[in-house]
Scaffold this motif. Structure first.
Motif, PDB file in Angstrom:
ATOM      1  N   CYS A 274       2.943  10.876  -2.484  1.00  0.00           N
ATOM      2  CA  CYS A 274       3.417   9.910  -1.444  1.00  0.00           C
ATOM      3  C   CYS A 274       2.284   9.634  -0.653  1.00  0.00           C
ATOM      4  O   CYS A 274       2.396   8.374   0.204  1.00  0.00           O
ATOM      5  N   GLY A 275       1.020  10.007  -0.715  1.00  0.00           N
ATOM      6  CA  GLY A 275      -0.049   9.612   0.129  1.00  0.00           C
ATOM      7  C   GLY A 275      -0.383   8.076   0.038  1.00  0.00           C
ATOM      8  O   GLY A 275      -0.814   7.401   0.778  1.00  0.00           O
ATOM      9  N   TYR A 276      -0.467   7.891  -1.443  1.00  0.00           N
ATOM     10  CA  TYR A 276      -0.840   6.549  -1.867  1.00  0.00           C
ATOM     11  C   TYR A 276       0.119   5.243  -1.169  1.00  0.00           C
ATOM     12  O   TYR A 276      -0.157   4.510  -0.761  1.00  0.00           O
ATOM     13  N   SER A 277       1.282   5.768  -1.340  1.00  0.00           N
ATOM     14  CA  SER A 277       2.433   4.789  -0.821  1.00  0.00           C
ATOM     15  C   SER A 277       2.185   4.674   0.853  1.00  0.00           C
ATOM     16  O   SER A 277       2.467   3.485   1.139  1.00  0.00           O
ATOM     17  N   LEU A 278       2.068   5.801   1.462  1.00  0.00           N
ATOM     18  CA  LEU A 278       2.114   5.831   2.944  1.00  0.00           C
ATOM     19  C   LEU A 278       0.707   4.999   3.398  1.00  0.00           C
ATOM     20  O   LEU A 278       0.602   4.310   4.422  1.00  0.00           O
ATOM     21  N   ALA A 279      -0.450   5.134   2.588  1.00  0.00           N
ATOM     22  CA  ALA A 279      -1.660   4.391   3.021  1.00  0.00           C
ATOM     23  C   ALA A 279      -1.610   3.090   2.569  1.00  0.00           C
ATOM     24  O   ALA A 279      -2.062   2.147   3.191  1.00  0.00           O
ATOM     25  N   PHE A 280      -1.224   2.703   1.017  1.00  0.00           N
ATOM     26  CA  PHE A 280      -1.511   1.237   0.838  1.00  0.00           C
ATOM     27  C   PHE A 280       0.128   0.648   0.412  1.00  0.00           C
ATOM     28  O   PHE A 280       0.091  -0.670  -0.019  1.00  0.00           O
ATOM     29  N   GLY A 281       1.111   1.126   0.703  1.00  0.00           N
ATOM     30  CA  GLY A 281       2.338   0.240   0.441  1.00  0.00           C
ATOM     31  C   GLY A 281       2.479  -0.346   1.939  1.00  0.00           C
ATOM     32  O   GLY A 281       1.681  -0.374   2.720  1.00  0.00           O
ATOM     33  N   GLY A 282       3.615  -1.171   1.490  1.00  0.00           N
ATOM     34  CA  GLY A 282       3.743  -2.234   2.605  1.00  0.00           C
ATOM     35  C   GLY A 282       4.174  -1.541   3.970  1.00  0.00           C
ATOM     36  O   GLY A 282       4.555  -0.406   4.375  1.00  0.00           O
ATOM     37  N   ASP A 283       3.690  -2.279   5.168  1.00  0.00           N
ATOM     38  CA  ASP A 283       3.396  -1.701   6.573  1.00  0.00           C
ATOM     39  C   ASP A 283       4.914  -1.587   7.060  1.00  0.00           C
ATOM     40  O   ASP A 283       5.526  -2.544   6.719  1.00  0.00           O
ATOM     41  N   THR A 284       5.128  -0.551   7.807  1.00  0.00           N
ATOM     42  CA  THR A 284       6.521  -0.239   8.310  1.00  0.00           C
ATOM     43  C   THR A 284       6.367   0.101   9.702  1.00  0.00           C
ATOM     44  O   THR A 284       7.537   0.436  10.116  1.00  0.00           O
TER      45      THR A 284
END
Length: 437
Positions: A64-74
């Motif tokens: 989950c780290g990559y998604s939380l860092a570089f995923g769409g802002d929430t």
């Protein structure tokens, strides 16, 4: 008018593959650098803290780290989402810029790995290995991932909202690791014999080898952040080399003036200090700026490593003095030395850009340092209460290599480290297991 779909550039991809391997090599290099700096009784434990970080951070990053860092802002520039958790729906043909998205995610993973491993130098000789196994993944999610999103993530409040500049990791890597190391130093307290025993590095050739591997890998760290085989990568490569050199020379100048002796440990530390400082600024300053950044870091960090004796915090291997101070120096000096030709729009104060760029850099530094320190201090206190963060006095006195790992780095590794005269240097549990000193 139809725009062409993004396509993978084979040259950019080849360079980023090599850069990713170079950055991954930095963690074993760090293990040797730190391993040579500790005493013989904790060498293997120091190596293990770096190597196990590779495994722990990789799992967390991919889940989950990559998604939380570089995923769409929430959350208003504070954190990304979980849409790409587990790298879901990302295939080999997916592109980020001109490189495969999977490669970009792996490249960023290597940054997360070494950032966690850096903290181990501040708490060497006295941290429970079991607690470290819990600390690393939780810290990565609570500290490194959010700060990375702030600085580099889509919609991040520092990078895109505030407009502060950080090319390759002064904020998420250097300042977070340094501030977090300081927090854990305060939670753990000083080593037995701090300010009384010499605690000299046991193997300076190992330190120099580790520093050399770090310097080699740093070219991937910084020039790889250009995300392509291009002119910017070449300029960053040269800036990285130049700052490492002036950092080394600056440290030796101070050391020779202060102590009368230029040392190999000083040379290694100075080079690292220069490389730390140029990390955020390597893509924003020209060559004269890079030389100045490295020199400033080499001089200032050589003084900063002695602060622990005055302020009574035991930063075992000078993570605070080198990485926190060096990261602050490099990030702030962007506000002075930034050049429009490098940044594409921002000049620093010395080139007519006014005070605004320096103010943005200072705000980013203060916010990241405060967040990393506060979160890590709270996490350290919690783990200390639940698991116990510090090794026992007996373990620390005998050495973590033997008491935790039932091994020694050298045949004589446990001799002369506190065992009473005539007593066996090997604890009973190790003798029963068949391990010999």
């Amino acid at each position: 008018m139809n725009l062409a779909a993004p396509r993978i550039d084979t040259g950019d991809t080849a360079w980023l593959l090599a850069a990713t391997a170079l950055v991954l090599l930095m963690t074993p290099g760090l293990a040797l650098f730190y391993g040579g700096m500790v005493r013989t009784k904790s060498v293997l434990n120091m190596l293990m803290m770096s190597f196990v970080s590779i495994a722990l951070v990789t799992v967390v990053w991919l889940v989950c780290g990559y998604s939380l860092a570089f995923g769409g802002d929430t959350a208003g520039g504070l954190i990304g989402g979980l849409r790409e958790a587990g790298l879901a729906d990302i295939g080999p043909a997916d592109v980020r810029g001109t490189v495969p998205t999977l490669l970009f995610a792996t490249f960023q993973l290597t940054f997360a790995i070494i950032t966690a491993a850096l903290i181990s130098g501040a708490v060497a000789d006295r941290t429970k290995f079991g607690a470290w196994l819990v600390l690393v993944p939780v810290w990565t999610l609570l500290v490194y991932v959010p700060v990375t999103h702030w600085v580099w993530g889509p919609g991040g409040w520092i990078g895109q909202g505030l407009g502060a500049l950080d090319f390759a990791g002064g904020l998420p890597v250097e300042i977070t690791s340094g501030a977090s190391g300081l927090a854990l130093c305060l939670v753990l307290g000083p080593r037995l014999g701090f300010k009384k025993d010499a605690m000299r590095p046991h193997n300076l050739p190992m330190v120099m080898l580790g520093a050399g591997l770090l310097w080699f890998g740093w070219f991937g760290f910084n020039a790889g952040s250009a995300m392509g085989a291009n002119g910017l990568a070449a300029a960053v490569f040269l800036n990285t080399l130049a700052a490492g050199c002036t950092g080394l020379l600056g440290w030796l100048l101070v050391e020779n003036k202060r102590d009368g002796h230029p040392t190999t440990l000083g040379a290694a530390s100075g080079a690292v200090a220069g490389l730390v400082a140029i990390t955020p600024s390597c893509g924003t300053v020209s060559l004269p700026g890079a030389l100045a950044v490295g020199l400033a870091a080499g001089c200032l960090c050589s003084y900063a490593v002695s602060w622990k004796f005055r302020l009574n915090y035991d930063d075992s291997l000078d993570v605070v003095g080198v990485h926190l101070v060096g990261g602050v120096v490099g990030t702030l000096l962007i506000g002075l030395f930034a050049r429009r030709a490098m940044t594409g729009g921002t000049d620093g104060l010395l080139y007519g850009g006014g005070l605004a760029p320096l103010g943005r850099q200072a705000l980013a530094v203060a916010a990241v340092a405060a967040y990393a320190f506060a979160m890590t201090y709270g996490l350290g206190k919690l783990l200390d209460k639940v698991l116990g963060l510090r090794a026992s006095e007996e373990q620390e006195h005998t050495g973590l290599d033997l008491t935790v790992h039932a091994e020694t780095a050298y045949d004589h590794g446990v001799l002369g480290h506190g065992a009473p005269v005539g007593a066996s240097p090997v604890p009973s549990f190790a003798r029963k297991a068949g391990h010999q000193a």
